[in-house]
Motif scaffolding. Structure first.
Motif, PDB file in Angstrom:
ATOM      1  N   MET A   1     -14.896 -19.740 -13.368  1.00 28.03           N
ATOM      2  CA  MET A   1     -14.450 -18.423 -12.906  1.00 28.03           C
ATOM      3  C   MET A   1     -14.003 -18.466 -11.452  1.00 28.03           C
ATOM      4  O   MET A   1     -12.907 -18.037 -11.117  1.00 28.03           O
ATOM      5  N   LEU A   2     -14.860 -18.990 -10.555  1.00 24.91           N
ATOM      6  CA  LEU A   2     -14.558 -18.978  -9.126  1.00 24.91           C
ATOM      7  C   LEU A   2     -13.323 -19.809  -8.772  1.00 24.91           C
ATOM      8  O   LEU A   2     -12.442 -19.326  -8.047  1.00 24.91           O
ATOM      9  N   PRO A   3     -13.194 -21.055  -9.271  1.00 25.98           N
ATOM     10  CA  PRO A   3     -11.978 -21.821  -8.966  1.00 25.98           C
ATOM     11  C   PRO A   3     -10.714 -21.126  -9.463  1.00 25.98           C
ATOM     12  O   PRO A   3      -9.691 -21.117  -8.767  1.00 25.98           O
ATOM     13  N   ALA A   4     -10.784 -20.528 -10.653  1.00 27.80           N
ATOM     14  CA  ALA A   4      -9.614 -19.844 -11.205  1.00 27.80           C
ATOM     15  C   ALA A   4      -9.248 -18.628 -10.368  1.00 27.80           C
ATOM     16  O   ALA A   4      -8.065 -18.348 -10.129  1.00 27.80           O
ATOM     17  N   LEU A   5     -10.255 -17.890  -9.905  1.00 28.45           N
ATOM     18  CA  LEU A   5     -10.000 -16.729  -9.051  1.00 28.45           C
ATOM     19  C   LEU A   5      -9.389 -17.162  -7.725  1.00 28.45           C
ATOM     20  O   LEU A   5      -8.420 -16.555  -7.242  1.00 28.45           O
ATOM     21  N   ALA A   6      -9.945 -18.207  -7.128  1.00 26.20           N
ATOM     22  CA  ALA A   6      -9.424 -18.698  -5.851  1.00 26.20           C
ATOM     23  C   ALA A   6      -7.980 -19.164  -5.992  1.00 26.20           C
ATOM     24  O   ALA A   6      -7.121 -18.850  -5.149  1.00 26.20           O
ATOM     25  N   LEU A   7      -7.693 -19.901  -7.062  1.00 28.34           N
ATOM     26  CA  LEU A   7      -6.338 -20.403  -7.279  1.00 28.34           C
ATOM     27  C   LEU A   7      -5.363 -19.255  -7.516  1.00 28.34           C
ATOM     28  O   LEU A   7      -4.250 -19.241  -6.967  1.00 28.34           O
ATOM     29  N   ARG A   8      -5.785 -18.288  -8.307  1.00 32.03           N
ATOM     30  CA  ARG A   8      -4.927 -17.135  -8.586  1.00 32.03           C
ATOM     31  C   ARG A   8      -4.628 -16.350  -7.307  1.00 32.03           C
ATOM     32  O   ARG A   8      -3.498 -15.897  -7.083  1.00 32.03           O
ATOM     33  N   THR A   9      -5.640 -16.200  -6.458  1.00 30.69           N
ATOM     34  CA  THR A   9      -5.459 -15.471  -5.204  1.00 30.69           C
ATOM     35  C   THR A   9      -4.529 -16.227  -4.258  1.00 30.69           C
ATOM     36  O   THR A   9      -3.632 -15.640  -3.641  1.00 30.69           O
ATOM     37  N   LEU A  10      -4.726 -17.532  -4.145  1.00 34.68           N
ATOM     38  CA  LEU A  10      -3.877 -18.341  -3.265  1.00 34.68           C
ATOM     39  C   LEU A  10      -2.419 -18.314  -3.704  1.00 34.68           C
ATOM     40  O   LEU A  10      -1.503 -18.343  -2.876  1.00 34.68           O
ATOM     41  N   ARG A  11      -2.203 -18.243  -4.995  1.00 29.47           N
ATOM     42  CA  ARG A  11      -0.839 -18.231  -5.514  1.00 29.47           C
ATOM     43  C   ARG A  11      -0.164 -16.872  -5.367  1.00 29.47           C
ATOM     44  O   ARG A  11       1.060 -16.796  -5.225  1.00 29.47           O
ATOM     45  N   SER A  12      -0.956 -15.800  -5.390  1.00 30.28           N
ATOM     46  CA  SER A  12      -0.357 -14.464  -5.458  1.00 30.28           C
ATOM     47  C   SER A  12      -0.387 -13.687  -4.149  1.00 30.28           C
ATOM     48  O   SER A  12       0.432 -12.784  -3.950  1.00 30.28           O
ATOM     49  N   ALA A  13      -1.324 -14.006  -3.258  1.00 27.76           N
ATOM     50  CA  ALA A  13      -1.502 -13.195  -2.053  1.00 27.76           C
ATOM     51  C   ALA A  13      -0.855 -13.839  -0.833  1.00 27.76           C
ATOM     52  O   ALA A  13      -0.756 -15.068  -0.728  1.00 27.76           O
ATOM     53  N   ASP A  14      -0.428 -12.995   0.083  1.00 22.48           N
ATOM     54  CA  ASP A  14       0.133 -13.442   1.355  1.00 22.48           C
ATOM     55  C   ASP A  14      -0.929 -14.225   2.128  1.00 22.48           C
ATOM     56  O   ASP A  14      -2.077 -13.791   2.249  1.00 22.48           O
ATOM     57  N   LYS A  15      -0.553 -15.382   2.656  1.00 22.02           N
ATOM     58  CA  LYS A  15      -1.535 -16.269   3.300  1.00 22.02           C
ATOM     59  C   LYS A  15      -2.155 -15.626   4.536  1.00 22.02           C
ATOM     60  O   LYS A  15      -3.334 -15.829   4.834  1.00 22.02           O
ATOM     61  N   ARG A  16      -1.385 -14.853   5.264  1.00 20.35           N
ATOM     62  CA  ARG A  16      -1.944 -14.183   6.442  1.00 20.35           C
ATOM     63  C   ARG A  16      -2.945 -13.107   6.025  1.00 20.35           C
ATOM     64  O   ARG A  16      -3.983 -12.931   6.673  1.00 20.35           O
ATOM     65  N   CYS A  17      -2.653 -12.404   4.946  1.00 20.89           N
ATOM     66  CA  CYS A  17      -3.600 -11.407   4.434  1.00 20.89           C
ATOM     67  C   CYS A  17      -4.898 -12.074   3.991  1.00 20.89           C
ATOM     68  O   CYS A  17      -5.992 -11.542   4.215  1.00 20.89           O
ATOM     69  N   ILE A  18      -4.773 -13.241   3.364  1.00 22.33           N
ATOM     70  CA  ILE A  18      -5.969 -13.981   2.949  1.00 22.33           C
ATOM     71  C   ILE A  18      -6.788 -14.393   4.169  1.00 22.33           C
ATOM     72  O   ILE A  18      -8.019 -14.255   4.190  1.00 22.33           O
ATOM     73  N   ALA A  19      -6.101 -14.897   5.193  1.00 20.21           N
ATOM     74  CA  ALA A  19      -6.804 -15.344   6.399  1.00 20.21           C
ATOM     75  C   ALA A  19      -7.541 -14.189   7.065  1.00 20.21           C
ATOM     76  O   ALA A  19      -8.688 -14.340   7.520  1.00 20.21           O
ATOM     77  N   LYS A  20      -6.895 -13.027   7.132  1.00 16.09           N
ATOM     78  CA  LYS A  20      -7.543 -11.848   7.723  1.00 16.09           C
ATOM     79  C   LYS A  20      -8.778 -11.453   6.916  1.00 16.09           C
ATOM     80  O   LYS A  20      -9.816 -11.076   7.479  1.00 16.09           O
ATOM     81  N   PHE A  21      -8.652 -11.524   5.601  1.00 20.58           N
ATOM     82  CA  PHE A  21      -9.783 -11.180   4.741  1.00 20.58           C
ATOM     83  C   PHE A  21     -10.941 -12.153   4.957  1.00 20.58           C
ATOM     84  O   PHE A  21     -12.092 -11.736   5.138  1.00 20.58           O
ATOM     85  N   VAL A  22     -10.637 -13.433   4.946  1.00 23.12           N
ATOM     86  CA  VAL A  22     -11.688 -14.446   5.084  1.00 23.12           C
ATOM     87  C   VAL A  22     -12.402 -14.316   6.424  1.00 23.12           C
ATOM     88  O   VAL A  22     -13.642 -14.363   6.491  1.00 23.12           O
ATOM     89  N   TRP A  23     -11.639 -14.123   7.506  1.00 24.69           N
ATOM     90  CA  TRP A  23     -12.252 -14.093   8.829  1.00 24.69           C
ATOM     91  C   TRP A  23     -12.830 -12.716   9.172  1.00 24.69           C
ATOM     92  O   TRP A  23     -14.011 -12.589   9.496  1.00 24.69           O
TER      93      TRP A  23
END
Length: 417
Positions: A1-23
């Motif tokens: 579940m977790l790897p699939a969610l992470a991969l799906r998010t990395l493929r679909s979401a803007d990388k800067r938005c992901i970075a802001k979320f993570v940090w």
């Protein structure tokens, strides 16, 4: 579940938005909770997560809504900025933005842009998220729209009080997803939508559409238009909890809840002190459905000292935790009234009938259903809740054994229905 969610998010979401979320949300959010725990050891409480209803107005007329949506109260940008900056100075980085409909606030985007080192979750019906707005949200990058969907076409119109609600909401949802914004869908589970939306089929539909997370909460009959017919039975509350834990362990979509720890023990974020609410007039309330206050964010002391030193909030947390692990408003509206009268708290609504609404309530079960605890199945959720979303010792002194036994007997007597 977790790897699939992470991969799906990395493929679909803007990388800067992901970075802001993570940090801003992930790392800084965890640090904020750690500071909260250190404050508790000193006997001080200031929530790591604040929820701000920045405006009353809304374009929809939802069944059972407790907000004065026809009014035009709102918090000005300067006051919002000052409140967020004060909370930031004490370690906070995450803020929930509510309404009414937040996108009806003319300065919402300015608010987000003014705090690039924070993270905002915007509770919205999505209908004001045009392509232009979605593009701006991606450019700012520090927010996640949580778009409410209350059913398929027929039920959505019935629940939201307007026509063509679902299609208009889905357009806003798709605009966000097209821009690569981390986006969620929220549902207030009730009698008319539980069969439609509390299903794996619905979650699979959201996954295919590109949605990153879902939030299931349960309808709470409060306010001037409380609709008891929509409220879930105890067995249905258990069904929601079981569904959430099952789907978390199986599907590549994050699922949020705010009522349970990792062992499945019920909790209330207000009672634990992890969250309080600010209303559209700037009133500091225990939670969104408790529309009473003695304090305001306009106090010259600032939000931190005002909330830390509030006898009203302290009494609410302690009395609630003493009597229930669930929702004190649903289970013991008499206690809520008792505290309001004791502190001379003002009714923060425009309608001015909040006290009479408490008198009209019939006590009912909430998320605390002794004997029906369902622990988290997925290791990630167990760890996250153990360290960053537990009861933080709020119920340690309560001695709920006798109350729990009585509630368990009552559940058996009602056939858990």
């Amino acid at each position: 579940m977790l790897p699939a969610l992470a991969l799906r998010t990395l493929r679909s979401a803007d990388k800067r938005c992901i970075a802001k979320f993570v940090w801003n949300f992930g790392v800084k959010g965890m640090l904020s909770v750690e500071r909260f725990k250190r404050r508790l050891k000193r006997g001080e409480t200031f929530p790591p997560f604040l929820y701000l209803s920045i405006i009353n107005s809304c374009n929809l007329r939802c069944q059972g809504c407790w907000v004065d949506v026809e009014e035009k109260d709102s918090i000005d940008l300067a006051t919002l900025n000052r409140t967020i900056e004060d909370a930031q100075a004490h370690g906070n980085s995450f803020f929930g933005i509510l309404g009414g409909e937040p996108f009806m606030h003319p300065e919402l985007l300015d608010l987000l842009a003014a705090h690039p080192d924070c993270y905002f979750q915007i509770f919205t019906n999505g209908q004001f998220i045009t392509e232009k707005v979605a593009k701006r949200l991606r450019e700012i990058g520090n927010c996640t729209p949580l778009i409410s969907i209350e059913g398929r076409e027929v039920v959505s119109d019935e629940r939201r009080g307007k026509k063509d609600v679902l299609n208009k909401t889905l357009r806003g949802l798709d605009h966000c997803l097209k821009e690569g914004i981390l986006t969620g869908v929220a549902t207030s589970v009730c009698q008319t939508n539980i069969e439609e939306l509390l299903t794996e089929e619905w979650l699979q539909h959201l996954i295919k559409r590109g949605v990153h997370y879902a939030w299931y909460h349960t309808y709470r009959p409060v306010g001037p238009k409380m609709n008891m017919a929509l409220a879930l039975r105890p067995d249905q509350l258990v069904r929601v909890r079981r569904f959430v834990t099952d789907m978390r362990a199986r599907l590549p979509i994050a699922i949020i809840d705010a009522y349970y720890d990792g062992e499945g023990q019920a909790l209330c974020p207000m009672s634990t002190g992890v969250s309080h609410h600010i209303g559209p007039k700037g009133d500091i309330e225990p939670c969104p459905i408790i529309q009473f206050a003695t304090d305001t964010i306009r106090d010259e002391r600032g939000i931190y000292e005002t909330m830390r030193d509030s006898a009203f909030l302290k009494d609410f947390r302690e009395l609630s935790a003493e009597h229930t692990r669930g929702c004190v408003v649903l289970e013991r509206p008499d206690l809520v009234k008792q505290l309001v009268v004791k502190h001379g708290a003002r009714d923060t609504t425009v309608r001015g009938t909040a006290l009479a609404e408490l008198d009209a309530m019939t006590p009912r079960f909430s998320q605390w259903l002794p004997g029906e605890e369902i622990p988290e199945k997925h290791w990630m959720y167990r760890i996250a809740k153990k360290y960053w979303f537990s009861d933080f010792g709020a119920y340690r002194k309560a001695g709920h054994a006798q109350t729990a036994a009585a509630k368990a007997k009552e559940l058996i007597a009602t056939g858990r229905s």
